[in-house]
Design a protein around this motif. Structure first.
Motif, short mmCIF file in Angstrom:
data_model
loop_
_atom_site.label_atom_id
_atom_site.label_comp_id
_atom_site.label_asym_id
_atom_site.label_seq_id
_atom_site.Cartn_x
_atom_site.Cartn_y
_atom_site.Cartn_z
N LEU A 92 -10.09 10.97 -9.35
CA LEU A 92 -9.33 9.55 -8.98
C LEU A 92 -10.00 8.26 -9.43
O LEU A 92 -9.52 7.04 -9.59
CB LEU A 92 -9.21 9.56 -7.32
CG LEU A 92 -8.37 10.24 -6.96
CD1 LEU A 92 -8.61 10.04 -5.36
CD2 LEU A 92 -6.97 10.31 -7.17
N GLU A 148 -8.24 5.61 -11.48
CA GLU A 148 -7.45 4.92 -10.61
C GLU A 148 -8.13 3.82 -9.94
O GLU A 148 -7.58 2.63 -9.50
CB GLU A 148 -6.36 5.67 -9.79
CG GLU A 148 -5.49 6.58 -10.10
CD GLU A 148 -4.64 7.25 -9.46
OE1 GLU A 148 -4.11 6.73 -8.57
OE2 GLU A 148 -4.61 8.48 -9.16
N LEU A 149 -9.28 4.06 -9.67
CA LEU A 149 -10.24 3.24 -8.92
C LEU A 149 -10.90 2.03 -9.66
O LEU A 149 -11.12 1.04 -9.13
CB LEU A 149 -11.11 3.95 -8.07
CG LEU A 149 -10.69 5.01 -7.15
CD1 LEU A 149 -12.16 5.81 -6.70
CD2 LEU A 149 -10.02 4.26 -6.03
N ARG A 186 -9.53 -1.32 -9.21
CA ARG A 186 -9.51 -1.86 -7.82
C ARG A 186 -10.59 -2.71 -7.45
O ARG A 186 -11.85 -2.62 -7.98
CB ARG A 186 -9.45 -0.65 -6.80
CG ARG A 186 -8.18 0.29 -7.30
CD ARG A 186 -6.90 -0.52 -6.80
NE ARG A 186 -5.86 0.73 -6.70
CZ ARG A 186 -5.14 1.16 -7.77
NH1 ARG A 186 -5.67 0.77 -8.89
NH2 ARG A 186 -4.21 2.10 -7.52
N VAL A 224 -5.43 4.34 -3.48
CA VAL A 224 -4.62 5.12 -4.38
C VAL A 224 -3.23 5.59 -3.83
O VAL A 224 -2.42 6.16 -4.38
CB VAL A 224 -5.28 6.36 -4.91
CG1 VAL A 224 -6.60 6.07 -5.74
CG2 VAL A 224 -5.49 7.42 -3.95
#
Length: 488
Positions: free
Chosen positions: A267, A270-271, A274, A466
């Protein structure tokens, strides 16, 4: 299991396996067990030897005529068959001779077929013997040095670091630097095992052989690929008395952002985009921040009014060098020093959260706010602001002297009911400890409870970041008996 029972188990396993080899037509001599493996490509005579760690290590299989079997990535440097991957060592299934011989037969079948659907392990290192030089050679982005000369320079911690360099005219006995060359082998279908195997793939105009014999090149860094995967190996080279060139493998590794992030988890990509605010970076909050960064989060805001005290260190992320600093600045410096995140991507606020306006700003400017203060007023303030903005916070606290924790998703997702109120289930210790300046006794929470609670909190935070939440309301866990209680 007693030592006698252990010895009996090992002896029985060996006898049981050898009886299976006898039934399969193998005979024993001083070298091991000889027999024939019949496969679609013919019949191959092999030698099977039980190694010292059998049955916890699979038997070794070597063709009697090493040249009768094509060389491939599925053979070891000494010619043995590479039969079992490191991630296939469960169950000790090879102790049954029929199953093991069937596996060996399948190896020959795959070899005859050219290894279709082969897993592209980047393990070229195992085809060269290790060097006596035990330093770790670190390289950065090798595409910076395409077919070019490099210089490795000594660094702290017994390291050698790569850097650009012009080709040396001659070697110096007084220099601690080592000169090298970066060569691209391209896609390697058969692993090289000697300098002759390597030099045939390198651009002949460089004339590395001559430079090695003159001792002006001591290191060769090889870039190679297997399918879509890229690898590299660092070799030490020198001329032999017989006119050849010897090769030994150096311990080496990539010092790149990609290498540092490769173990962050699936993940992590995707992080990275953020942004997360962590309110409260004491014991629990500091480890939450650390695990978030290790998991891939690259933009943070840290908020806390406290400073690091000597007594904090046993449960806190930072070390003695941080005593006296504000906790937010100490945690920031720790993350920068470790290299997990850039300083420009960490904002620090060294005061407590006291206003609704600041709570609204935190929630608006971040993808998620994590509250690790264990303070009712702060939690309520963030909860009210989140509910007004239709946002979510994750609030984590360790309770009952470190024997339980709770993680609240506030407000709960999809209209779910919040976690029920916590109850005190632990008696106070007979002799409470107090510290000057503190009106409450020192919490007996052990360090392992802090780290376990931090890891669980990050799991919930990542799930929200996510859009794959673990639970709509959160989680409680009783650490004293290991019972997990999640509430709908």
């Amino acid at each position: 299991m007693t030592l006698t029972e252990y010895d009996d188990y090992v002896a029985y396993s060996q006898q049981h396996f050898e009886e299976g080899l006898i039934r399969a037509g193998f005979t024993k001599d001083d070298s091991g067990w000889r027999g024939t493996i019949v496969h679609s490509g013919g019949a191959t005579e092999v030698l099977i030897k039980l190694r010292s760690r059998y049955p916890f290590q699979p038997p070794r299989v070597v063709p009697i005529d090493s040249d009768a079997v094509a060389w491939s990535w599925h053979r070891e440097l000494d010619g043995a068959l590479c039969l079992i991957a490191e991630d296939d060592h469960e169950g000790l299934w090879w102790t049954e001779a029929p199953a093991f011989l069937e596996h060996v037969t399948a190896w020959f079948e795959q070899a005859a077929a050219g290894w279709p659907d082969d897993r592209p392990d980047l393990d070229l290192d195992r085809y060269f013997k290790p060097s006596d030089d035990k330093r770790l050679y670190l390289y950065d982005d090798l595409t910076r040095y395409p077919s070019g000369f490099v210089r490795f320079r000594p660094a702290a911690n017994n390291l050698m670091r790569i850097g650009g360099g012009t080709k040396p005219a001659k070697s110096s006995k007084h220099s601690k630097d080592r000169f090298g060359y970066v060569a691209d082998l391209g896609d390697v279908d058969v692993p090289p095992r000697s300098w002759d195997d390597i030099s045939g793939r390198i651009n002949p105009s460089v004339d590395l052989d001559r430079r090695i014999r003159k001792h002006t090149i001591e290191i060769v860094v090889l870039i190679y690929s297997r399918g879509s995967h890229d690898g590299a190996i660092t070799l030490e080279v020198w001329p032999t008395e017989t006119g050849g060139i010897a090769v030994r493998r150096l311990s080496s590794g990539a010092d790149t952002d990609a290498a540092k992030a490769a173990r962050s988890g699936q993940l992590a990509p995707e992080l990275r985009g953020r942004r997360v605010a962590v309110v409260g970076v004491g014991a629990l909050g500091s480890f939450i921040v650390d695990i978030l960064v290790r998991s891939g989060v690259q933009k943070l805001t840290l908020l806390d009014s406290d400073v690091v005290m000597p007594g904090n260190l046993v449960r806190h992320l930072v070390g003695p060098e941080a005593v006296g600093r504000s906790k937010v600045k100490a945690v920031k410096q720790h993350l920068i020093d470790r290299g997990g995140i850039a300083g420009a991507d960490i904002e620090v606020i060294d005061h407590a959260l006291t206003s609704g306006d600041e709570a609204v700003e935190l929630l608006t400017d971040h993808d998620l706010v994590v509250n690790a203060t264990a303070d009712f007023a702060t939690t309520a303030l963030l909860h009210v602001a989140a509910r007004a903005l239709s946002r979510r916070i994750v609030s984590a606290a360790i309770q009952n002297g470190g024997t339980s924790y709770r993680i609240d998703v506030l407000p709960p997702l999809d209209g779910a009911e919040p976690l029920p109120p916590s109850s005190s289930v632990v008696d106070q210790p007979e002799s409470e400890l107090f510290e000057a300046g503190c009106g409450s006794p020192i919490s007996p929470t052990p360090p392992y409870a802090v780290i376990e609670a931090a890891a669980a909190t990050v799991r919930h935070a990542v799930g929200l970041l996510v859009d794959r939440p673990l639970h709509p309301a959160g989680e409680t866990r009783d650490l004293s008996i290991g019972e997990v209680r999640s509430h709908e």
